[in-house]
Motif scaffolding. Structure first.
Motif, short mmCIF file in Angstrom:
data_model
loop_
_atom_site.label_atom_id
_atom_site.label_comp_id
_atom_site.label_asym_id
_atom_site.label_seq_id
_atom_site.Cartn_x
_atom_site.Cartn_y
_atom_site.Cartn_z
N LEU A 209 0.83 -1.21 0.00
CA LEU A 209 0.00 0.00 0.00
C LEU A 209 0.87 1.26 0.00
CD1 LEU A 209 -2.75 -1.07 2.58
CD2 LEU A 209 -3.01 -0.89 0.11
N GLU A 210 1.91 1.25 0.85
CA GLU A 210 2.78 2.43 0.95
C GLU A 210 3.58 2.64 -0.33
OE1 GLU A 210 4.95 1.53 4.45
OE2 GLU A 210 3.28 1.96 5.81
N GLU A 211 4.07 1.55 -0.91
CA GLU A 211 4.84 1.67 -2.15
C GLU A 211 4.01 2.26 -3.29
OE1 GLU A 211 6.21 -2.24 -2.85
OE2 GLU A 211 7.63 -2.26 -1.16
N ASN A 212 2.70 2.01 -3.25
CA ASN A 212 1.82 2.51 -4.30
C ASN A 212 1.08 3.78 -3.90
OD1 ASN A 212 1.58 0.38 -6.69
ND2 ASN A 212 1.80 -0.79 -4.79
N ASN A 213 1.51 4.37 -2.77
CA ASN A 213 0.89 5.61 -2.29
C ASN A 213 -0.63 5.48 -2.14
OD1 ASN A 213 3.37 7.11 -2.25
ND2 ASN A 213 3.24 7.27 -4.50
N ILE A 214 -1.06 4.35 -1.60
CA ILE A 214 -2.49 4.10 -1.37
C ILE A 214 -2.79 4.45 0.08
CG2 ILE A 214 -4.32 2.37 -1.34
CD1 ILE A 214 -2.74 0.80 -3.44
N ALA A 215 -3.69 5.41 0.29
CA ALA A 215 -4.07 5.82 1.65
C ALA A 215 -4.81 4.68 2.34
CB ALA A 215 -4.95 7.06 1.61
N TYR A 216 -4.45 4.41 3.60
CA TYR A 216 -5.09 3.33 4.33
C TYR A 216 -5.11 3.65 5.81
CZ TYR A 216 -0.48 1.91 6.02
OH TYR A 216 0.75 1.89 6.64
N TYR A 217 -5.91 2.90 6.54
CA TYR A 217 -5.83 2.91 7.99
C TYR A 217 -5.88 1.47 8.47
CZ TYR A 217 -6.52 3.66 12.90
OH TYR A 217 -6.35 3.63 14.26
N SER A 218 -4.95 1.07 9.31
CA SER A 218 -4.88 -0.30 9.81
C SER A 218 -5.56 -0.37 11.18
CB SER A 218 -3.42 -0.75 9.93
OG SER A 218 -3.36 -2.04 10.49
N PHE A 219 -6.50 -1.29 11.34
CA PHE A 219 -7.22 -1.48 12.58
C PHE A 219 -6.38 -2.34 13.54
CE2 PHE A 219 -10.30 -0.59 9.41
CZ PHE A 219 -11.35 0.08 10.02
N SER A 220 -6.50 -2.05 14.81
CA SER A 220 -5.85 -2.90 15.81
C SER A 220 -6.75 -4.10 16.11
CB SER A 220 -5.60 -2.11 17.10
OG SER A 220 -6.83 -1.66 17.65
N GLY A 221 -6.19 -5.13 16.67
CA GLY A 221 -6.97 -6.30 17.04
C GLY A 221 -7.13 -7.29 15.90
N ASP A 222 -7.62 -8.49 16.27
CA ASP A 222 -7.88 -9.55 15.30
C ASP A 222 -9.39 -9.61 15.03
OD1 ASP A 222 -5.23 -10.21 15.20
OD2 ASP A 222 -5.40 -11.80 16.71
N TYR A 223 -9.75 -9.90 13.79
CA TYR A 223 -11.15 -9.92 13.41
C TYR A 223 -11.46 -11.20 12.64
CZ TYR A 223 -11.19 -5.00 14.68
OH TYR A 223 -11.09 -3.83 15.39
N GLY A 224 -12.74 -11.56 12.63
CA GLY A 224 -13.14 -12.74 11.88
C GLY A 224 -14.41 -12.56 11.08
N LEU A 225 -15.24 -11.58 11.45
CA LEU A 225 -16.50 -11.39 10.73
C LEU A 225 -16.25 -10.99 9.28
CD1 LEU A 225 -18.62 -9.51 13.42
CD2 LEU A 225 -18.91 -11.86 12.64
N HIS A 226 -17.13 -11.49 8.41
CA HIS A 226 -17.05 -11.24 6.97
C HIS A 226 -15.75 -11.78 6.38
CE1 HIS A 226 -20.58 -8.89 7.64
NE2 HIS A 226 -19.94 -8.04 8.41
#
Length: 739
Positions: A209-226
């Motif tokens: 994502l960073e190499e391609n200059n794609i804006a993102y936000y990373s969530f904390s914690g582990d998830y399983g839904l969906h």
């Protein structure tokens, strides 16, 4: 403050203050959609303002507390001003808090006279939207909302989530250049989706994502839904939730699972909730469909959500104006937001008089009222949806005299089945046709049946099974040659039924083509054209001598010789019954698979459910809706006297949706007893070709799923149009499929 910080970061990344303000400035047409956001948008004290100031909101919270008090400190949150402490400690589950707020707000809006025309939810919001729609009860909804509290490690494949601000090119780069697996978790709008990856792959994904200059936000914690489930997840899901008891939705229900409006008959049961938890939330597709269907006012039932700016952006792309309103916001007192929104809705004409509103605690009833004097079984409205007519008539009993038709109609399962089994009272004699088989009663009917039933025996069906499979494959290949769309009714179901019935009648494919040509030239009088064809066919000595069925009937191989007129009448009957019934059954089965996504997931993942699926299609959308009879003497049915010589319609379609026989009859439920319906009749006239119809439908659907596992409908289920085939049957006019 971790939860609030997370929310604020997402807001700042993907939206601006200006984009959160939605002012109408126009008069909408008044199609109001209740939007239930997911479990996001939390701020300390959320819901407490309305809890203090609105009695109905407070009373509803207490009703919810009765259900969850053994697991969660719900009242401590609302009355002791405890918020993040309870959330962070695990004593209050965040999805449960949002679910309770959604439910309490729903009751408050209904009490104020604000009633939706439809509902849409996002993730957990789809579960809570079931409350106002009355498709699930309060206890079931709260059980579903609390389920993610279970240890995700036992059920879900753990994943890390990240939100991406994107366009089509960004997504293309992400999937092409990322060396590890990335899952789509939720589609929130044109430029905002949430994705997931396995925890050990997060660093790799973020680097891409960073190499391609794609804006993102990373969530904390582990998830399983969906996310994809571990093996055995469904069994654990059912152990935790048990069986839910869904009902028919009272409003339009737009689903993240289907990405569209759920058609009538979708069962929001435990299986549905399982797949809702597993599959990506297709919110963008669902809200797009709602806008296309004319919804112009959206009321958020819950916290001001990060998806609202995405809806506004989608609306701009579609060049459609929307009024989007909040029920509560973090930047002003909740009671102020609620009051301002109420008056906006009033200005738009979307607040009903409280004296005339639909009370929220009353069972919803369809407003259509059909009487025996007004019922018109030949009207386009009836052909489109006969079940509304049956339901309305049944409210006043099983038996009615229909003035427009000069006949009686019988609706209830026990009455219809009993009449079908009593030919001595309800005769099949019909002077308009040659009195052979269908137009005769025992013992003459029994004698004829014994002479021809060998043509539909298990041994005969074994010879035709391979041909069915071959024709199905051939038609599917021809239908999609050089294109990715086709009409499943006219390109597949109808020609397949024609070819197979031709083989059963020992006709060559050239003969079938000639017969179809005669039918095509006949205009509306198909039956006469079909009989004329068989009369001509039988007069052709060479053709007739090659046909073992015709030869057997002429020579009396079964013990009885038939006249040429009788044989032509029999062959016409076989053709009509074997083509229209089966093509309708195949079309209806395909329609369910295309629009009832949970059923499709189940059948695809476990193909041994296909026979059970076909049986429920037969019950749910009975191909032959009525059977004509004449009373030979005066008789009493369900307390109503039917005179001697009366024309009677035994309504098999209504019987198969009798609530006294089938729980929640208007829902398509895969787990029903497959042998209880009477779609093929009962008694001496039980359909001779029932085994053939089942075999053919099973092979047709299996071939369809094998050839096109990712098929999808071209049009919304709202576009479905039915045509009248005869006095007792209807079928889809077309069913466009993209593969």
């Amino acid at each position: 403050m971790a939860v609030r910080d997370l929310y604020n970061k997402i807001q700042n990344l993907f939206a601006s203050k200006e984009s959160q303000t939605f002012a109408g400035g126009r008069q909408p047409q008044g199609r109001l959609l209740f939007l239930f956001p997911g479990a996001h948008g939390f701020w300390p004290g959320i819901g407490q303002g309305l809890y203090r100031t609105e009695r109905i909101f407070r009373d509803t919270v207490w009703q919810c507390n009765k259900v969850v008090a053994d697991r969660f400190k719900l009242i401590d949150y609302f009355e002791n001003n405890l918020s993040e402490e309870l959330i962070n400690s695990g004593l209050l589950h965040s999805p449960i808090l949002h679910a309770v707020i959604h439910i309490a707000l729903s009751e408050l809006w209904l009490a104020k006279g604000v009633e939706p025309h439809g509902t849409i939810g996002c993730s957990i919001g789809e579960v809570t939207s079931c409350y106002v729609n009355r498709s699930l009860g309060l206890e079931d909804i709260l059980r579903c909302a609390s389920f993610p509290r279970c240890d995700p490690g036992r059920i879900f494949s753990k994943a890390k989530l990240f939100a991406v601000q994107h366009n089509a090119q960004v997504l293309d780069r992400l999937y092409k250049e990322c060396p590890v697996q990335v899952f789509t978790c939720a589609e929130f709008g044109p430029t905002f989706n949430v994705y997931g990856c396995f925890p050990e792959d997060l660093g790799t994904v973020l680097s891409v994502l960073e190499e391609n200059n794609i804006a993102y936000y990373s969530f904390s914690g582990d998830y399983g839904l969906h996310m994809p489930l571990q093996e055995g997840g469904m069994e654990i899901f059912f152990q935790e939730l048990g069986e839910l008891a869904p009902e028919k939705a009272r409003y339009d229900f737009y689903s993240n699972l289907s990405g569209a409006q759920n058609p009538e008959g979708v069962s929001l049961d435990t299986t549905y909730m399982y797949w809702l938890s597993v599959k990506p939330a297709r919110f963008t597709a669902a809200i797009r469909q709602a806008i296309m269907d004319g919804y112009d006012t959206i009321l958020s039932i819950g916290a001001s959500s990060i998806i609202l700016p995405q809806i506004q952006q989608l609306s701009a792309e579609m060049e459609t104006e929307l009024t989007i309103l909040d029920s509560m916001r973090s930047d002003e007192p909740e009671e102020d937001t609620f009051e301002k929104t109420f008056y906006t809705l009033a200005d738009l004409g979307l607040v009903k008089s409280r004296r005339h509103r639909q009370a929220s605690n009353l069972e919803f009833k369809d407003q259509k009222h059909i009487t025996p004097q007004t019922a018109d079984l030949q009207s386009s409205e009836f052909i489109q949806n006969p079940y509304l007519y049956y339901e309305s008539l049944r409210q006043n009993g099983s038996v009615h005299f229909l003035s427009k038709h000069g006949c009686w109609i019988v609706l209830d399962y026990d009455d219809v089945q009993s009449a079908l089994r009593q030919p001595q009272l309800f005769s099949s004699r019909d002077q308009s046709v040659i009195p052979i088989l269908v137009g005769s009663d025992p013992p003459a009917h029994t004698d004829i049946r014994q002479n021809i039933q060998s043509f539909f025996s298990g041994r005969e069906l074994l010879h035709v099974q391979g041909y069915i499979e071959e024709c199905a494959r051939r038609l599917l290949q021809a239908s999609t040659s050089g294109k990715n769309e086709f009409d499943l009714v006219n390109d597949y179901a109808v020609p397949l039924a024609d070819l197979v019935m031709g083989r059963c009648l020992d006709l060559k494919e050239a003969d079938v083509a000639a017969l179809k040509q005669c039918i095509g030239k006949s205009g509306s009088d198909h039956t006469e054209a079909i009989e004329n064809f068989f009369v001509s066919y039988l007069n052709n000595g060479e053709a007739c001598s090659r046909n073992r069925i015709a030869d057997a009937l002429i020579t009396g191989a079964g013990g009885k010789k038939f006249t040429p007129d009788e044989i032509a009448s029999l062959l016409k009957l076989f053709w009509l019954a074997g083509t229209t019934t089966v093509s309708t059954l195949i079309s209806s089965a395909a329609f369910v698979l295309l629009h009832h996504h949970v059923v499709a997931y189940e059948v695809r993942s476990k193909t041994d459910l296909l026979p059970q699926f076909i049986e429920e299609v037969l019950r749910f959308e009975t191909p032959e809706q009525t059977a004509r009879r004449i009373t030979l003497e005066e008789t009493v049915v369900s307390g109503v006297t039917i005179p001697r010589g009366a024309q009677v319609r035994l309504c098999v379609g209504a019987a198969n949706r009798d609530p006294k026989k089938f729980a929640r009859p208007d829902l398509f439920i895969l787990g029903r007893n497959p042998k209880e319906h009477i779609a093929f009749g009962a008694g001496p006239h039980y359909c001779l070709g029932a085994a053939l119809a089942r075999m053919e439908a099973l092979a047709a659907i299996e071939a369809l799923l094998t050839a096109f596992p990712n098929m999808c409908p071209v049009e919304s289920h709202r576009a479905a149009r039915y045509v009248r085939l005869s006095d007792h049957s209807r079928s889809l006019e077309k069913l466009l499929v993209r593969v």
